[in-house]
Motif scaffolding. Structure first.
Motif, PDB file in Angstrom:
ATOM      1  N   MET A  13       0.837  -1.202   0.000  1.00 13.55           N
ATOM      2  CA  MET A  13       0.000   0.000   0.000  1.00 13.55           C
ATOM      3  C   MET A  13       0.870   1.249   0.000  1.00 13.55           C
ATOM      4  N   LEU A  14       1.908   1.252   0.819  1.00 11.56           N
ATOM      5  CA  LEU A  14       2.811   2.391   0.886  1.00 11.56           C
ATOM      6  C   LEU A  14       3.554   2.554  -0.439  1.00 11.56           C
ATOM      7  N   LEU A  15       4.062   1.463  -0.985  1.00 12.34           N
ATOM      8  CA  LEU A  15       4.788   1.507  -2.251  1.00 12.34           C
ATOM      9  C   LEU A  15       3.884   2.004  -3.376  1.00 12.34           C
ATOM     10  N   SER A  16       2.679   1.499  -3.436  1.00 14.27           N
ATOM     11  CA  SER A  16       1.735   1.890  -4.476  1.00 14.27           C
ATOM     12  C   SER A  16       1.398   3.372  -4.380  1.00 14.27           C
ATOM     13  N   LEU A  17       1.177   3.858  -3.181  1.00 18.15           N
ATOM     14  CA  LEU A  17       0.892   5.278  -2.975  1.00 18.15           C
ATOM     15  C   LEU A  17       2.064   6.128  -3.434  1.00 18.15           C
ATOM     16  N   LEU A  18       3.275   5.706  -3.105  1.00 14.01           N
ATOM     17  CA  LEU A  18       4.463   6.449  -3.534  1.00 14.01           C
ATOM     18  C   LEU A  18       4.601   6.467  -5.055  1.00 14.01           C
ATOM     19  N   CYS A  19       4.197   5.389  -5.703  1.00 13.16           N
ATOM     20  CA  CYS A  19       4.271   5.328  -7.175  1.00 13.16           C
ATOM     21  C   CYS A  19       3.337   6.349  -7.812  1.00 13.16           C
ATOM     22  N   ASP A  20       2.258   6.675  -7.128  1.00  7.46           N
ATOM     23  CA  ASP A  20       1.275   7.612  -7.667  1.00  7.46           C
ATOM     24  C   ASP A  20       1.613   9.071  -7.395  1.00  7.46           C
ATOM     25  N   GLN A  21       2.609   9.326  -6.563  1.00  6.82           N
ATOM     26  CA  GLN A  21       2.951  10.688  -6.162  1.00  6.82           C
ATOM     27  C   GLN A  21       4.426  10.961  -6.427  1.00  6.82           C
ATOM     28  N   GLU A  22       4.796  12.222  -6.427  1.00  7.93           N
ATOM     29  CA  GLU A  22       6.200  12.591  -6.576  1.00  7.93           C
ATOM     30  C   GLU A  22       7.026  12.115  -5.386  1.00  7.93           C
ATOM     31  N   ALA A  23       6.636  12.551  -4.209  1.00  6.05           N
ATOM     32  CA  ALA A  23       7.354  12.176  -2.990  1.00  6.05           C
ATOM     33  C   ALA A  23       6.468  12.487  -1.790  1.00  6.05           C
ATOM     34  N   PHE A  24       6.712  11.781  -0.732  1.00  6.52           N
ATOM     35  CA  PHE A  24       6.017  12.000   0.532  1.00  6.52           C
ATOM     36  C   PHE A  24       7.063  12.100   1.621  1.00  6.52           C
ATOM     37  N   ASP A  25       6.658  12.641   2.758  1.00  7.48           N
ATOM     38  CA  ASP A  25       7.486  12.516   3.949  1.00  7.48           C
ATOM     39  C   ASP A  25       6.797  11.507   4.869  1.00  7.48           C
ATOM     40  N   THR A  26       7.458  11.147   5.943  1.00  4.24           N
ATOM     41  CA  THR A  26       6.937  10.087   6.808  1.00  4.24           C
ATOM     42  C   THR A  26       5.575  10.427   7.404  1.00  4.24           C
ATOM     43  N   ASP A  27       5.400  11.657   7.831  1.00  6.27           N
ATOM     44  CA  ASP A  27       4.116  12.045   8.429  1.00  6.27           C
ATOM     45  C   ASP A  27       2.981  11.976   7.419  1.00  6.27           C
ATOM     46  N   GLN A  28       3.226  12.448   6.197  1.00  2.13           N
ATOM     47  CA  GLN A  28       2.201  12.401   5.153  1.00  2.13           C
ATOM     48  C   GLN A  28       1.807  10.959   4.829  1.00  2.13           C
ATOM     49  N   LEU A  29       2.797  10.083   4.731  1.00  2.00           N
ATOM     50  CA  LEU A  29       2.511   8.673   4.433  1.00  2.00           C
ATOM     51  C   LEU A  29       1.663   8.036   5.519  1.00  2.00           C
ATOM     52  N   GLY A  30       2.053   8.247   6.748  1.00  4.13           N
ATOM     53  CA  GLY A  30       1.305   7.678   7.871  1.00  4.13           C
ATOM     54  C   GLY A  30      -0.139   8.138   7.878  1.00  4.13           C
ATOM     55  N   ARG A  31      -0.339   9.444   7.680  1.00  2.53           N
ATOM     56  CA  ARG A  31      -1.711   9.979   7.666  1.00  2.53           C
ATOM     57  C   ARG A  31      -2.502   9.415   6.488  1.00  2.53           C
ATOM     58  N   ALA A  32      -1.889   9.363   5.315  1.00  2.00           N
ATOM     59  CA  ALA A  32      -2.591   8.897   4.117  1.00  2.00           C
ATOM     60  C   ALA A  32      -3.028   7.440   4.233  1.00  2.00           C
ATOM     61  N   LEU A  33      -2.233   6.634   4.915  1.00  5.42           N
ATOM     62  CA  LEU A  33      -2.527   5.212   5.030  1.00  5.42           C
ATOM     63  C   LEU A  33      -3.154   4.817   6.358  1.00  5.42           C
ATOM     64  N   GLY A  34      -3.271   5.769   7.273  1.00 11.60           N
ATOM     65  CA  GLY A  34      -3.843   5.468   8.579  1.00 11.60           C
ATOM     66  C   GLY A  34      -2.936   4.607   9.437  1.00 11.60           C
ATOM     67  N   LEU A  35      -1.624   4.758   9.257  1.00 10.28           N
ATOM     68  CA  LEU A  35      -0.651   3.979  10.021  1.00 10.28           C
ATOM     69  C   LEU A  35      -0.048   4.814  11.139  1.00 10.28           C
ATOM     70  N   SER A  36       0.341   4.158  12.207  1.00  9.59           N
ATOM     71  CA  SER A  36       1.056   4.845  13.278  1.00  9.59           C
ATOM     72  C   SER A  36       2.444   5.226  12.769  1.00  9.59           C
ATOM     73  N   HIS A  37       3.094   6.107  13.463  1.00  8.66           N
ATOM     74  CA  HIS A  37       4.442   6.518  13.081  1.00  8.66           C
ATOM     75  C   HIS A  37       5.378   5.309  13.069  1.00  8.66           C
ATOM     76  N   THR A  38       5.258   4.474  14.087  1.00  9.99           N
ATOM     77  CA  THR A  38       6.104   3.283  14.185  1.00  9.99           C
ATOM     78  C   THR A  38       5.885   2.346  13.002  1.00  9.99           C
ATOM     79  N   SER A  39       4.630   2.098  12.641  1.00  4.15           N
ATOM     80  CA  SER A  39       4.333   1.225  11.500  1.00  4.15           C
ATOM     81  C   SER A  39       4.839   1.822  10.193  1.00  4.15           C
ATOM     82  N   THR A  40       4.705   3.132  10.056  1.00  2.77           N
ATOM     83  CA  THR A  40       5.198   3.800   8.844  1.00  2.77           C
ATOM     84  C   THR A  40       6.699   3.630   8.724  1.00  2.77           C
TER      85      THR A  40
END
Length: 86
Positions: A13-40
């Motif tokens: 899910m994280l990889l696929s989301l990154l493929c659709d976007q230019e770049a993310f930071d850790t906080d943006q990824l966690g929020r977008a996927l509903g993951l905790s910081h640790t899981s991200t």
């Protein structure tokens, strides 16, 4: 199907989301996927170790240089998995 590539669903899910976007930071990824910081961070570490993404920096925002981007191998794998799902 995803398991045959030795990748967990949340990592895909994280990889696929990154493929659709230019770049993310850790906080943006966690929020977008509903993951905790640790899981991200675990996902990022797993995908980085596998050579599927690049994690630049140690800050929490892209402005601080911590953009996360896919590698060519990551884009190829994501496309292969998505093609098999369709």
């Amino acid at each position: 199907m995803i398991e045959q590539y030795s990748i967990e669903v949340r990592d895909f899910m994280l990889l696929s989301l990154l493929c659709d976007q230019e770049a993310f930071d850790t906080d943006q990824l966690g929020r977008a996927l509903g993951l905790s910081h640790t899981s991200t961070i675990e996902c990022i570490r797993h995908l980085t170790d596998a050579g599927l993404i690049r994690y630049n920096g140690s800050g929490s925002t892209a402005a601080q240089g911590s953009g996360i981007r896919t590698t060519a191998a990551g884009r190829i794998l994501a496309r292969r998995i998505l093609d098999e799902i369709d």
